[in-house]
Design an enzyme around this catalytic site. Structure first.
Site, PDB file in Angstrom:
ATOM      1  N   HIS A   1      -9.458   0.955   4.876  1.00  0.00           N
ATOM      2  CA  HIS A   1      -8.196   1.141   5.600  1.00  0.00           C
ATOM      3  C   HIS A   1      -8.413   2.062   6.804  1.00  0.00           C
ATOM      4  CE1 HIS A   1      -4.082   2.259   6.511  1.00  0.00           C
ATOM      5  NE2 HIS A   1      -3.712   1.182   5.854  1.00  0.00           N
TER       6      HIS A   1
ATOM      7  N   GLY B   1       3.009  -1.208   4.231  1.00  0.00           N
ATOM      8  CA  GLY B   1       3.021   0.218   3.926  1.00  0.00           C
ATOM      9  C   GLY B   1       4.432   0.681   3.628  1.00  0.00           C
ATOM     10  N   GLY B   2       5.059   1.303   4.606  1.00  0.00           N
ATOM     11  CA  GLY B   2       6.387   1.917   4.441  1.00  0.00           C
ATOM     12  C   GLY B   2       7.409   1.055   3.716  1.00  0.00           C
TER      13      GLY B   2
ATOM     14  N   GLU C   1      -5.129  -5.117  10.377  1.00  0.00           N
ATOM     15  CA  GLU C   1      -4.101  -4.119  10.628  1.00  0.00           C
ATOM     16  C   GLU C   1      -4.394  -3.429  11.960  1.00  0.00           C
ATOM     17  OE1 GLU C   1      -2.159  -2.890   6.640  1.00  0.00           O
ATOM     18  OE2 GLU C   1      -3.784  -1.507   7.055  1.00  0.00           O
TER      19      GLU C   1
ATOM     20  N   SER D   1       3.754  -2.372  10.220  1.00  0.00           N
ATOM     21  CA  SER D   1       5.213  -2.437  10.401  1.00  0.00           C
ATOM     22  C   SER D   1       5.820  -3.776   9.953  1.00  0.00           C
ATOM     23  CB  SER D   1       5.584  -2.121  11.853  1.00  0.00           C
ATOM     24  OG  SER D   1       5.140  -0.819  12.206  1.00  0.00           O
TER      25      SER D   1
ATOM     26  N   ASN E   1       0.863  -1.174   0.000  1.00  0.00           N
ATOM     27  CA  ASN E   1       0.000   0.000   0.000  1.00  0.00           C
ATOM     28  C   ASN E   1       0.903   1.228   0.000  1.00  0.00           C
ATOM     29  OD1 ASN E   1      -1.773   2.068   0.527  1.00  0.00           O
ATOM     30  ND2 ASN E   1      -2.400   1.316   2.557  1.00  0.00           N
ATOM     31  N   TRP E   2       0.932   1.907  -1.132  1.00  0.00           N
ATOM     32  CA  TRP E   2       1.852   3.049  -1.261  1.00  0.00           C
ATOM     33  C   TRP E   2       1.280   4.348  -0.680  1.00  0.00           C
ATOM     34  CZ3 TRP E   2       4.359   2.358  -6.838  1.00  0.00           C
ATOM     35  CH2 TRP E   2       5.168   1.217  -6.796  1.00  0.00           C
ATOM     36  N   LYS E   3       0.070   4.290  -0.204  1.00  0.00           N
ATOM     37  CA  LYS E   3      -0.560   5.448   0.454  1.00  0.00           C
ATOM     38  C   LYS E   3      -0.361   6.712  -0.398  1.00  0.00           C
ATOM     39  CE  LYS E   3      -0.120   3.054   4.818  1.00  0.00           C
ATOM     40  NZ  LYS E   3       0.024   3.099   6.263  1.00  0.00           N
TER      41      LYS E   3
ATOM     42  N   GLU F   1      -6.755   4.419   7.967  1.00  0.00           N
ATOM     43  CA  GLU F   1      -6.510   5.845   7.719  1.00  0.00           C
ATOM     44  C   GLU F   1      -7.732   6.495   7.073  1.00  0.00           C
ATOM     45  OE1 GLU F   1      -2.791   5.247   5.680  1.00  0.00           O
ATOM     46  OE2 GLU F   1      -1.902   4.631   7.587  1.00  0.00           O
TER      47      GLU F   1
ATOM     48  N   GLY G   1       2.825   2.006  10.870  1.00  0.00           N
ATOM     49  CA  GLY G   1       3.799   3.082  10.777  1.00  0.00           C
ATOM     50  C   GLY G   1       4.494   3.409  12.089  1.00  0.00           C
TER      51      GLY G   1
HETATM   52  P1  13P Z   1       3.227   0.216   7.664  1.00  0.00           P
HETATM   53  O1  13P Z   1       3.730  -1.045   7.005  1.00  0.00           O
HETATM   54  O2  13P Z   1       3.938   1.442   7.194  1.00  0.00           O
HETATM   55  O3  13P Z   1       3.139   0.087   9.145  1.00  0.00           O
HETATM   56  O4  13P Z   1       1.711   0.418   7.122  1.00  0.00           O
HETATM   57  C1  13P Z   1       0.816  -0.631   7.199  1.00  0.00           C
HETATM   58  C2  13P Z   1      -0.389  -0.278   6.420  1.00  0.00           C
HETATM   59  O5  13P Z   1      -1.157   0.582   6.800  1.00  0.00           O
HETATM   60  C3  13P Z   1      -0.637  -0.983   5.158  1.00  0.00           C
HETATM   61  O6  13P Z   1      -1.918  -0.745   4.674  1.00  0.00           O
END
Ligand code: 13P
Length: 252
Positions: free
Chosen positions: A97, A236-237, A169, A215, A11-13, A99, A175
């Site tokens: 998600h 994510g990251g 998640e 993470s 997920n590149w957000k 967020e 994050g």
């Molecule tokens: P991180 O891997 O950066 O913690 O993010 C997880 C995430 O929200 C994937 O959708």
């Protein structure tokens, strides 16, 4: 127990311009081209979907969107329909998600409508659920997940959910560098699978993939994947760099 094919999704957000996204996607395609036993998906921002599609088409890397709106078309300024998402080359879409729930007022009810629209348009939903730190501390984890899943998947037939992917998640692990412990992850994944069994029967619950997110890194992927009910990861990251993401995909 059914054989569940592992899935690693990125997920590149809200990161990367079209060119940056295309470059990363090209590098990734090269790095994972020999991978056969794992579904791989990346979800760039809407504005990069078309350019990333050029990089991944014909490869073993699938394209996903990070959201959609459930209507087919109309006066909905700023929204993107399921058809538009498909038109850009997507086969998958991340929905619900945390967020989006936290910053953009998504509710279990709106996530339900989005999942329905995705399935009707032959897109594979990656349905995200998870509790906040405060909810975990006050021992509400299971009731929160129960509600998210009961409402999120309300009104679906077993058949329609065959390709659904669930992503657990925990919000406190996103994050933050804090990963759920093995026990915490397995406990929740088993809870989700049991709930799916109660709602839709064993055939569905046994076959459905439940990804862990929060993470995930090359350093912790193998211990997560060793858990009985963890079938993959939503990253994510660590998915923003092709090499790191490829190391997660090809973990040993
Ligand atoms: P991180 O891997 O950066 O913690 O993010 C997880 C995430 O929200 C994937 O959708």
């Amino acid at each position: 127990m059914g054989e569940r094919r592992p899935m690693i999704a990125g997920n590149w957000k809200m990161y990367k311009t079209g060119e940056e996204a295309k470059d990363t996607a090209k590098q990734l395609v090269e790095l994972v081209k020999e991978v056969k036993n794992t579904d791989i998906m990346i979800a760039p921002a809407f504005t990069s979907l078309a350019s990333v599609f050029q990089a991944v088409k014909g490869s073993n890397v699938a394209l996903g969107a990070q959201n959609l709106f459930w209507e087919t078309q109309g006066a909905y300024t700023g929204e993107i329909s399921p058809m538009m998402v498909k038109d850009a080359g997507c086969t998958h879409v991340i929905l619900g998600h945390s967020e989006r729930r936290q910053y953009f007022s998504e509710t279990d009810e709106s996530v339900n409508k989005k999942i329905k629209a995705a399935i009707e348009n032959n897109l594979i939903p990656v349905f995200c659920v998870g509790e906040t730190e405060a909810q975990r501390d006050s021992k509400e984890t299971f009731s929160v997940l129960d509600k998210q899943i009961q409402i999120g998947l309300k009104g679906f037939s077993v058949k329609s959910l065959e390709r659904l992917v669930v992503a657990y998640e925990p919000v406190w692990a996103i994050g933050t560098g804090k990963t759920a412990t093995r026990e915490q992850a397995q406990e929740v994944h088993a809870f989700i699978r049991n709930l799916l069994e109660k709602m839709f029967g064993l055939d569905l619950s046994d076959g459905i993939r439940i990804l862990y997110g929060g993470s995930v890194k090359p350093e912790n992927i193998s211990e997560l994947m060793a858990l009985k009910d963890v079938d993959g990861a939503l990253v994510g990251g660590a998915s923003l760099t092709a090499r790191t993401f490829a190391d997660i995909v090809t973990f040993k």
